[in-house]
Design an enzyme around this catalytic site. Sequence first.
Site, PDB file in Angstrom:
ATOM      1  CB  ILE A  94       5.965   1.348   2.607  1.00 25.17           C
ATOM      2  CG1 ILE A  94       5.181   1.505   3.929  1.00 25.17           C
ATOM      3  CG2 ILE A  94       6.017   2.667   1.839  1.00 25.17           C
ATOM      4  CD1 ILE A  94       5.870   2.415   4.945  1.00 25.17           C
TER       5      ILE A  94
ATOM      6  N   GLY B 263       3.079  -2.722   4.949  1.00 23.33           N
ATOM      7  CA  GLY B 263       2.595  -2.928   6.313  1.00 23.33           C
ATOM      8  C   GLY B 263       2.166  -4.373   6.549  1.00 23.33           C
TER       9      GLY B 263
ATOM     10  CB  CYS C 183      -9.102   5.584   3.598  1.00 21.68           C
ATOM     11  SG  CYS C 183      -7.749   6.753   3.730  1.00 21.68           S
TER      12      CYS C 183
ATOM     13  CD  GLU D 267      -8.196   1.005 -11.023  1.00 20.64           C
ATOM     14  OE1 GLU D 267      -7.566   0.348 -10.174  1.00 20.64           O
ATOM     15  OE2 GLU D 267      -8.227   2.236 -11.022  1.00 20.64           O
TER      16      GLU D 267
ATOM     17  CG  ASP E 248       0.535   0.848  -3.967  1.00 21.49           C
ATOM     18  OD1 ASP E 248       0.029   0.688  -2.838  1.00 21.49           O
ATOM     19  OD2 ASP E 248       0.528   1.950  -4.569  1.00 21.49           O
TER      20      ASP E 248
HETATM   21  C1  LIG Z   1      -4.079   3.392   2.394  1.00 23.71           C
HETATM   22  S1  LIG Z   1      -2.737   3.157   1.327  1.00 23.71           S
HETATM   23  C2  LIG Z   1      -2.248   1.533   1.809  1.00 23.71           C
HETATM   24  C3  LIG Z   1      -0.847   1.509   2.329  1.00 23.71           C
HETATM   25  C4  LIG Z   1      -0.339   0.176   2.795  1.00 23.71           C
HETATM   26  N1  LIG Z   1      -1.246  -0.502   3.661  1.00 23.71           N
HETATM   27  C5  LIG Z   1       1.030   0.290   3.482  1.00 23.71           C
HETATM   28  O1  LIG Z   1       1.328  -0.493   4.380  1.00 23.71           O
HETATM   29  O2  LIG Z   1       1.812   1.173   3.112  1.00 23.71           O
HETATM   30  C6  LIG Z   1      -3.514   2.876  -0.213  1.00 23.71           C
HETATM   31  C7  LIG Z   1      -2.560   2.481  -1.305  1.00 23.71           C
HETATM   32  O3  LIG Z   1      -3.336   2.212  -2.480  1.00 23.71           O
HETATM   33  C8  LIG Z   1      -2.593   2.624  -3.604  1.00 23.71           C
HETATM   34  N2  LIG Z   1      -3.571   2.808  -4.701  1.00 23.71           N
HETATM   35  C9  LIG Z   1      -4.522   3.759  -4.795  1.00 23.71           C
HETATM   36  N3  LIG Z   1      -5.273   3.555  -5.884  1.00 23.71           N
HETATM   37  C10 LIG Z   1      -4.781   2.437  -6.495  1.00 23.71           C
HETATM   38  C11 LIG Z   1      -5.148   1.718  -7.661  1.00 23.71           C
HETATM   39  N4  LIG Z   1      -6.160   2.120  -8.415  1.00 23.71           N
HETATM   40  N5  LIG Z   1      -4.449   0.607  -7.987  1.00 23.71           N
HETATM   41  C12 LIG Z   1      -3.397   0.208  -7.222  1.00 23.71           C
HETATM   42  N6  LIG Z   1      -3.003   0.863  -6.106  1.00 23.71           N
HETATM   43  C13 LIG Z   1      -3.689   1.958  -5.742  1.00 23.71           C
HETATM   44  C14 LIG Z   1      -1.882   3.886  -3.157  1.00 23.71           C
HETATM   45  O4  LIG Z   1      -0.736   4.124  -3.939  1.00 23.71           O
HETATM   46  C15 LIG Z   1      -1.559   3.547  -1.691  1.00 23.71           C
HETATM   47  O5  LIG Z   1      -0.256   3.012  -1.565  1.00 23.71           O
END
Ligand SMILES: C[S@@+](CC[C@H](N)C(=O)[O-])C[C@H]1O[C@@H](n2cnc3c(N)ncnc32)[C@H](O)[C@@H]1O
Length: 325
Positions: free
Chosen positions: A25, A27, A99, A78, A55
């Site tokens: 979103i 951050g 994570c 990827e 994302d």
């Molecule tokens: C820990 S959250 C990070 C949120 C971010 N820092 C924020 O301020 O909202 C991890 C993010 O990675 C995205 N995500 C997970 N796997 C992904 C992928 N293979 N390619 C792109 N985005 C991915 C998820 O949708 C999620 O929004």
Amino acid sequence: MSSDGSPQADDTNKLFRVVELYCGIGGCAAALQATSGDPARGHSRATTQTIAAIDINRGALNVYAYNYPHPTFPALLEFLRLERLRRWDAHLWWMSPPCQPFTQRGHQRDLDDPRTKTFLAVIDHIAAVRPRYVALENVPPFRESRVRRHLIETLEESGYTSLHECLLCPSDFGIPNRRQRYYLVAGRGPLLPFPTPRHRSRPLATYLDSASSPDLEVDPELIERYGHSLHLVRANDPDAVTHCFTSAYGRSPVRSGSYLEHATGVRRFSPGEILRLLGFPPSYQLPPDLPLANAWRLVGNSLSITPVQSVLAAIPELAGLETQK
Ligand SMILES: C[S@@+](CC[C@H](N)C(=O)[O-])C[C@H]1O[C@@H](n2cnc3c(N)ncnc32)[C@H](O)[C@@H]1O
């Protein structure tokens, strides 16, 4: 800037260009919103420009786009073409990769977890494109992981001569919230030391909504059932510190965040209150039609802004970011 975010000849020298990977979103965008160098530390202002926020979660990107005009791209990282990353020519790649491979709840399978694949691909992208700076946020166990070792080796082999790592929690800054996270900043040139956290206490009461919604009230049966496992805080306790709000808040009753005890019962924290505790600016808003459960999930996945600003302030062009409000 062109429509796909790639820089034009006349803006390449003026702007500090940022790409946000796993942007959620926004951050990182919120942390950078305050950017302006710190003349006291001998650094002139850098104007940042987020040229791409990527994302896979379209719901998260909708919230991002509701707040920031930066170009968003729904994509699996990827599969993002290297050519595109090269063309963006960003100075900084910020990333908050998933994570779960490092958490107890996710069974800490580290390199063997299929959810790590996306980040391993991004590490390959770093080695191929070599942006000037790379910065990352993850959960504390990442520090002991094999993925981190692989990342560090790749950075060293790719000419990143400066590297800082730390664990920081918003409570180190006097914010009544715990969310300890691992941070890394690497540069192909010198970095500044991480600034010492500036402790500015503000009691929990100042983060709360002026009126609370009935949707937030907790069923007394749940309180009876989970009793002592729920972390309760009171608004009038000047020392109250909330626990980390995770994406499971509202779904999983325990270890997903704190509850507020009030005169007639117990309620959950609203997504707006959690955003305030995370340090999002008052201008940041969730779309009014966003369902409560989705809002909790998205804000619980996001970042604590003050520690991120402190970490990014190690980048000379962003020095002083941590002093901005
Ligand atoms: C820990 S959250 C990070 C949120 C971010 N820092 C924020 O301020 O909202 C991890 C993010 O990675 C995205 N995500 C997970 N796997 C992904 C992928 N293979 N390619 C792109 N985005 C991915 C998820 O949708 C999620 O929004």
